[in-house]
Design a protein around this motif. Structure first.
Motif, PDB file in Angstrom:
ATOM      1  N   VAL A  65       0.774  -1.359   0.191  1.00  0.00           N
ATOM      2  CA  VAL A  65       0.002  -0.132   0.053  1.00  0.00           C
ATOM      3  C   VAL A  65       0.687   1.158   0.051  1.00  0.00           C
ATOM      4  CG1 VAL A  65      -1.900  -1.102   1.056  1.00  0.00           C
ATOM      5  CG2 VAL A  65      -0.149   0.015   2.452  1.00  0.00           C
ATOM      6  N   GLU A  66       2.188   1.107   0.001  1.00  0.00           N
ATOM      7  CA  GLU A  66       3.040   2.135   0.179  1.00  0.00           C
ATOM      8  C   GLU A  66       2.783   3.382  -1.203  1.00  0.00           C
ATOM      9  OE1 GLU A  66       5.849   5.069   1.864  1.00  0.00           O
ATOM     10  OE2 GLU A  66       4.859   3.288   2.585  1.00  0.00           O
ATOM     11  N   GLU A  67       2.823   4.644  -0.903  1.00  0.00           N
ATOM     12  CA  GLU A  67       2.704   5.179  -2.270  1.00  0.00           C
ATOM     13  C   GLU A  67       3.883   6.413  -2.229  1.00  0.00           C
ATOM     14  OE1 GLU A  67      -1.083   7.362  -1.166  1.00  0.00           O
ATOM     15  OE2 GLU A  67      -2.341   5.570  -1.883  1.00  0.00           O
ATOM     16  N   LEU A  68       4.267   6.826  -3.015  1.00  0.00           N
ATOM     17  CA  LEU A  68       5.230   8.196  -3.234  1.00  0.00           C
ATOM     18  C   LEU A  68       4.232   9.453  -3.291  1.00  0.00           C
ATOM     19  CD1 LEU A  68       7.725   6.979  -5.939  1.00  0.00           C
ATOM     20  CD2 LEU A  68       8.044   6.772  -3.410  1.00  0.00           C
ATOM     21  N   LYS A  69       5.043  10.574  -2.902  1.00  0.00           N
ATOM     22  CA  LYS A  69       4.314  11.595  -2.997  1.00  0.00           C
ATOM     23  C   LYS A  69       4.023  12.241  -4.293  1.00  0.00           C
ATOM     24  CE  LYS A  69       6.139  13.342   1.349  1.00  0.00           C
ATOM     25  NZ  LYS A  69       7.157  14.494   2.040  1.00  0.00           N
ATOM     26  N   GLU A  70       4.868  11.673  -5.274  1.00  0.00           N
ATOM     27  CA  GLU A  70       4.493  12.205  -6.615  1.00  0.00           C
ATOM     28  C   GLU A  70       3.559  11.485  -7.092  1.00  0.00           C
ATOM     29  OE1 GLU A  70       9.170  11.538  -6.667  1.00  0.00           O
ATOM     30  OE2 GLU A  70       7.482  11.119  -5.197  1.00  0.00           O
ATOM     31  N   ARG A  71       2.918  11.994  -8.332  1.00  0.00           N
ATOM     32  CA  ARG A  71       1.656  11.151  -8.981  1.00  0.00           C
ATOM     33  C   ARG A  71       2.031  11.053 -10.149  1.00  0.00           C
ATOM     34  NH1 ARG A  71      -2.894  11.829  -5.890  1.00  0.00           N
ATOM     35  NH2 ARG A  71      -2.653  12.951  -3.944  1.00  0.00           N
ATOM     36  N   ALA A  76      -2.805   9.599  -9.722  1.00  0.00           N
ATOM     37  CA  ALA A  76      -3.076   8.804  -8.673  1.00  0.00           C
ATOM     38  C   ALA A  76      -1.464   8.954  -7.961  1.00  0.00           C
ATOM     39  CB  ALA A  76      -3.493   7.609  -8.720  1.00  0.00           C
ATOM     40  N   PRO A  77      -1.350   8.666  -6.722  1.00  0.00           N
ATOM     41  CA  PRO A  77      -0.091   8.458  -6.080  1.00  0.00           C
ATOM     42  C   PRO A  77       0.571   7.120  -6.556  1.00  0.00           C
ATOM     43  CG  PRO A  77      -1.618   9.032  -4.529  1.00  0.00           C
ATOM     44  CD  PRO A  77      -2.519   8.795  -5.673  1.00  0.00           C
ATOM     45  N   ILE A  78       1.976   7.257  -6.907  1.00  0.00           N
ATOM     46  CA  ILE A  78       2.575   6.002  -7.450  1.00  0.00           C
ATOM     47  C   ILE A  78       2.791   4.762  -6.535  1.00  0.00           C
ATOM     48  CG2 ILE A  78       4.855   5.259  -8.450  1.00  0.00           C
ATOM     49  CD1 ILE A  78       5.095   8.060  -9.438  1.00  0.00           C
ATOM     50  N   THR A  79       2.262   3.927  -6.632  1.00  0.00           N
ATOM     51  CA  THR A  79       2.563   2.329  -5.910  1.00  0.00           C
ATOM     52  C   THR A  79       3.024   1.531  -6.825  1.00  0.00           C
ATOM     53  OG1 THR A  79       0.348   1.551  -6.485  1.00  0.00           O
ATOM     54  CG2 THR A  79       0.402   3.182  -4.823  1.00  0.00           C
TER      55      THR A  79
END
Length: 276
Positions: A65-71, A76-79
């Motif tokens: 479920v981890e997401e990067l701040k960049e989209r 959508a947040p990058i996963t």
């Protein structure tokens, strides 16, 4: 401890891991070190882990479920599930490692436990070539190249020689899988902290899915052949090499020859003599 190896070839990827963990001779357990993330036709990614088991399990859980701040382009947040490159997916893994570090490192330090974890992470995302990364405990990573087509984590030293002698980018997948198993068998022969069962995954370039996944235990016929055959062939090769002969005239491969750039080791024969 553990031993895992990931190999990147022109033909595809090979991943192999053992499943032994230990916290002393009285606490030996079996935990799998490999996990496969796959959306058929879109992406296949394989994660191998070594180090502190609680840390690696936490990272694996958070990675889902981890997401990067960049989209991404869709906003959508990058996963790992929507990353458009394996590089971005590796960045998500690095963020998951740092997430666990920020949460647990201080408590572990007070308990006298180092934040020790490492990962091999590789696969292919639709639209780009296969890639393979080694991720460190700080969350940073390096990528495999043609000059270094494999990564090892855990007890790496025993299984490294055969990889160095055999693997090139042009090595066929079947041969690379055999090489990985020989590397693993050599490691288990010399280190009791690495053990069966093994998980093996072979991924063919461009398929974006794999069905070549097997769990190997002590009764597996192919592994038993590798285990017995490799030891026997090594002994045969060893026996075929000439023993050293100190009489130079009695052999075509003399041992006692002057070195080109160095003198023979000097003996110390009195207390007054010095090495230099």
């Amino acid at each position: 401890m553990t031993y895992c190896v990931g190999i990147k070839l022109n033909a595809g990827l090979v991943f192999l891991s053992d499943s032994r963990t230990n916290a002393g001779v009285d606490h030996i357990s079996t935990f799998r070190k490999m996990i496969v993330y796959e959306q058929p036709g879109d992406r296949t990614m394989v994660l191998l882990s070594a180090g502190n088991l609680s840390i690696s399990q936490s990272v694996r859980e958070i990675l889902q479920v981890e997401e990067l701040k960049e989209r991404n382009a869709d906003g959508a947040p990058i996963t790992i599930w929507n990353a458009t490159s394996m590089f971005d997916a590796a960045r998500v893994l690095g963020a998951a490692v740092r997430h666990v570090y920020d949460r647990d490192a201080e408590s572990l330090k007070h308990a006298g436990v180092d934040f020790n974890v490492s990962f091999v992470f590789g696969g292919q995302v639709k639209g780009e070539a296969m890639r393979l990364f080694l991720v460190y405990s700080a969350g940073n990573f390096i990528e495999a190249t043609n000059e270094t087509p494999y990564f090892q984590i855990g007890e790496s030293k025993y299984g490294k020689p055969v990889l160095d002698r055999v693997l090139t980018p042009d090595t066929p997948l079947e041969e690379a899988a055999k090489c990985a198993l020989v590397s693993m068998d050599s490691t288990m022969k010399s280190n009791l902290s690495v053990g069966l069962p093994l998980d093996l995954v072979v991924y063919e370039a461009g398929r974006l899915q794999t069905d070549k996944i097997v769990c190997i235990d002590a009764d597996n016929p192919y592994y038993r052949m590798i285990h017995s055959g490799w030891g026997q062939k090594l002994r045969e090769v060893f026996d075929s090499l000439d023993d050293p002969v100190w009489d130079d005239a009695a052999t075509e491969h003399p041992l006692k020859m002057p070195a080109a750039r160095h003198a023979v080791l000097r003996k110390i024969t009195t207390p007054q003599e010095r090495l230099i």
